[in-house]
Design a protein around this motif. Sequence first.
Motif, PDB file in Angstrom:
ATOM      1  N   PHE A  21      -5.149 -10.944   4.793  1.00  0.00           N
ATOM      2  CA  PHE A  21      -4.344 -11.358   5.934  1.00  0.00           C
ATOM      3  C   PHE A  21      -5.240 -11.662   7.130  1.00  0.00           C
ATOM      4  CE2 PHE A  21      -4.882  -6.883   6.692  1.00  0.00           C
ATOM      5  CZ  PHE A  21      -4.896  -6.733   8.078  1.00  0.00           C
ATOM      6  N   THR A  22      -4.726 -12.520   8.016  1.00  0.00           N
ATOM      7  CA  THR A  22      -5.423 -12.884   9.233  1.00  0.00           C
ATOM      8  C   THR A  22      -4.434 -12.864  10.397  1.00  0.00           C
ATOM      9  OG1 THR A  22      -6.787 -14.569  10.337  1.00  0.00           O
ATOM     10  CG2 THR A  22      -5.048 -15.377   8.889  1.00  0.00           C
ATOM     11  N   TRP A  29     -10.611 -12.722   7.957  1.00  0.00           N
ATOM     12  CA  TRP A  29      -9.619 -12.237   6.993  1.00  0.00           C
ATOM     13  C   TRP A  29      -9.918 -10.789   6.666  1.00  0.00           C
ATOM     14  CZ3 TRP A  29      -5.541 -15.213   5.364  1.00  0.00           C
ATOM     15  CH2 TRP A  29      -5.611 -16.578   5.671  1.00  0.00           C
ATOM     16  N   GLU A  30      -8.868  -9.995   6.470  1.00  0.00           N
ATOM     17  CA  GLU A  30      -9.000  -8.600   6.072  1.00  0.00           C
ATOM     18  C   GLU A  30      -8.216  -8.371   4.780  1.00  0.00           C
ATOM     19  OE1 GLU A  30      -8.543  -5.575   9.132  1.00  0.00           O
ATOM     20  OE2 GLU A  30      -8.502  -7.187  10.614  1.00  0.00           O
ATOM     21  N   THR A  31      -8.648  -7.398   4.001  1.00  0.00           N
ATOM     22  CA  THR A  31      -7.957  -7.034   2.773  1.00  0.00           C
ATOM     23  C   THR A  31      -6.831  -6.065   3.095  1.00  0.00           C
ATOM     24  OG1 THR A  31      -9.998  -7.291   1.510  1.00  0.00           O
ATOM     25  CG2 THR A  31      -8.236  -6.014   0.488  1.00  0.00           C
ATOM     26  N   ALA A  32      -5.651  -6.354   2.566  1.00  0.00           N
ATOM     27  CA  ALA A  32      -4.508  -5.463   2.736  1.00  0.00           C
ATOM     28  C   ALA A  32      -4.386  -4.566   1.515  1.00  0.00           C
ATOM     29  CB  ALA A  32      -3.223  -6.280   2.905  1.00  0.00           C
ATOM     30  N   ASN A  33      -3.848  -3.381   1.701  1.00  0.00           N
ATOM     31  CA  ASN A  33      -3.614  -2.469   0.591  1.00  0.00           C
ATOM     32  C   ASN A  33      -2.131  -2.471   0.255  1.00  0.00           C
ATOM     33  OD1 ASN A  33      -3.526  -0.496  -1.317  1.00  0.00           O
ATOM     34  ND2 ASN A  33      -4.201   1.149   0.034  1.00  0.00           N
ATOM     35  N   SER A  34      -1.808  -2.937  -0.942  1.00  0.00           N
ATOM     36  CA  SER A  34      -0.413  -2.985  -1.354  1.00  0.00           C
ATOM     37  C   SER A  34      -0.107  -1.986  -2.466  1.00  0.00           C
ATOM     38  CB  SER A  34      -0.062  -4.384  -1.852  1.00  0.00           C
ATOM     39  OG  SER A  34      -0.711  -4.638  -3.081  1.00  0.00           O
ATOM     40  N   GLY A  58       7.880  -9.306 -12.319  1.00  0.00           N
ATOM     41  CA  GLY A  58       8.958  -9.101 -11.359  1.00  0.00           C
ATOM     42  C   GLY A  58       8.554  -8.427 -10.075  1.00  0.00           C
ATOM     43  N   VAL A  59       7.254  -8.382  -9.784  1.00  0.00           N
ATOM     44  CA  VAL A  59       6.817  -7.699  -8.576  1.00  0.00           C
ATOM     45  C   VAL A  59       7.290  -8.451  -7.327  1.00  0.00           C
ATOM     46  CG1 VAL A  59       4.532  -8.788  -8.394  1.00  0.00           C
ATOM     47  CG2 VAL A  59       4.892  -6.534  -7.441  1.00  0.00           C
ATOM     48  N   MET A  60       7.844  -7.688  -6.380  1.00  0.00           N
ATOM     49  CA  MET A  60       8.236  -8.213  -5.066  1.00  0.00           C
ATOM     50  C   MET A  60       7.746  -7.213  -4.029  1.00  0.00           C
ATOM     51  SD  MET A  60      12.081  -9.887  -5.481  1.00  0.00           S
ATOM     52  CE  MET A  60      12.731  -8.653  -4.459  1.00  0.00           C
ATOM     53  N   LEU A  61       7.014  -7.727  -3.048  1.00  0.00           N
ATOM     54  CA  LEU A  61       6.473  -6.892  -1.983  1.00  0.00           C
ATOM     55  C   LEU A  61       6.933  -7.437  -0.643  1.00  0.00           C
ATOM     56  CD1 LEU A  61       2.770  -6.710  -3.226  1.00  0.00           C
ATOM     57  CD2 LEU A  61       4.568  -5.025  -3.634  1.00  0.00           C
ATOM     58  N   ILE A  62       7.090  -6.551   0.335  1.00  0.00           N
ATOM     59  CA  ILE A  62       7.438  -6.983   1.684  1.00  0.00           C
ATOM     60  C   ILE A  62       6.490  -6.341   2.684  1.00  0.00           C
ATOM     61  CG2 ILE A  62       9.151  -5.136   2.004  1.00  0.00           C
ATOM     62  CD1 ILE A  62      10.768  -7.282   3.657  1.00  0.00           C
ATOM     63  N   SER A  63       6.121  -7.120   3.681  1.00  0.00           N
ATOM     64  CA  SER A  63       5.342  -6.632   4.808  1.00  0.00           C
ATOM     65  C   SER A  63       6.168  -6.852   6.064  1.00  0.00           C
ATOM     66  CB  SER A  63       4.012  -7.383   4.922  1.00  0.00           C
ATOM     67  OG  SER A  63       3.347  -7.007   6.115  1.00  0.00           O
ATOM     68  N   GLU A  64       6.183  -5.857   6.926  1.00  0.00           N
ATOM     69  CA  GLU A  64       6.901  -5.955   8.207  1.00  0.00           C
ATOM     70  C   GLU A  64       5.932  -6.029   9.381  1.00  0.00           C
ATOM     71  OE1 GLU A  64      10.119  -6.296   8.438  1.00  0.00           O
ATOM     72  OE2 GLU A  64      10.893  -5.605   6.513  1.00  0.00           O
ATOM     73  N   ASP A  65       4.617  -6.156   9.059  1.00  0.00           N
ATOM     74  CA  ASP A  65       3.609  -6.190  10.116  1.00  0.00           C
ATOM     75  C   ASP A  65       2.610  -7.339   9.930  1.00  0.00           C
ATOM     76  OD1 ASP A  65       2.134  -5.254   7.971  1.00  0.00           O
ATOM     77  OD2 ASP A  65       1.732  -3.285   8.843  1.00  0.00           O
ATOM     78  N   GLY A  66       3.105  -8.464   9.466  1.00  0.00           N
ATOM     79  CA  GLY A  66       2.268  -9.654   9.348  1.00  0.00           C
ATOM     80  C   GLY A  66       1.308  -9.651   8.175  1.00  0.00           C
ATOM     81  N   GLY A  67       1.498  -8.744   7.229  1.00  0.00           N
ATOM     82  CA  GLY A  67       0.666  -8.734   6.030  1.00  0.00           C
ATOM     83  C   GLY A  67      -0.333  -7.610   5.944  1.00  0.00           C
ATOM     84  N   GLU A  68      -0.385  -6.744   6.945  1.00  0.00           N
ATOM     85  CA  GLU A  68      -1.366  -5.652   6.933  1.00  0.00           C
ATOM     86  C   GLU A  68      -0.998  -4.547   5.941  1.00  0.00           C
ATOM     87  OE1 GLU A  68      -3.627  -2.634  10.016  1.00  0.00           O
ATOM     88  OE2 GLU A  68      -2.384  -4.242  10.801  1.00  0.00           O
ATOM     89  N   SER A  69       0.275  -4.169   5.883  1.00  0.00           N
ATOM     90  CA  SER A  69       0.717  -3.150   4.939  1.00  0.00           C
ATOM     91  C   SER A  69       1.935  -3.662   4.176  1.00  0.00           C
ATOM     92  CB  SER A  69       1.044  -1.838   5.654  1.00  0.00           C
ATOM     93  OG  SER A  69       2.104  -2.032   6.566  1.00  0.00           O
TER      94      SER A  69
END
Length: 106
Positions: A21-22, A29-34, A58-69
């Motif tokens: 994410f950036t 760019w930084e690596t996010a931990n999912s 079927g993986v679905m992920l959501i971030s509420e902070d712009g992609g950091e977490s």
Amino acid sequence: KSIDFFGSSGVIVGGGGAILFTTDSGNSWETANSENSESLVKAKFFTEDQVIAIGAKGVMLISEDGGESWSKIQSNTYLTLNDLDFNNEGQIFIAGVNGNILQIRK
């Protein structure tokens, strides 16, 4: 496999669950931990902060902070999810293999 931007925020997703994410228009760019190891094939911003990523098994992920977490969303399928978009009514549509279509609300 996929890149998306909303303003100066951006996310890249790919194989092995990789997420970068950036917040500075891609200058760094930084690596996010999912905590996800499944391949991701698509990411899409819905707001500056809210991003959804989808992919294999079927993986679905959501971030509420712009992609950091990131946190997992239950998809109720193990089929690969390939694309997603949303309409003006707040519904998110997700297309998967074998004609699979999922619908969720933002």
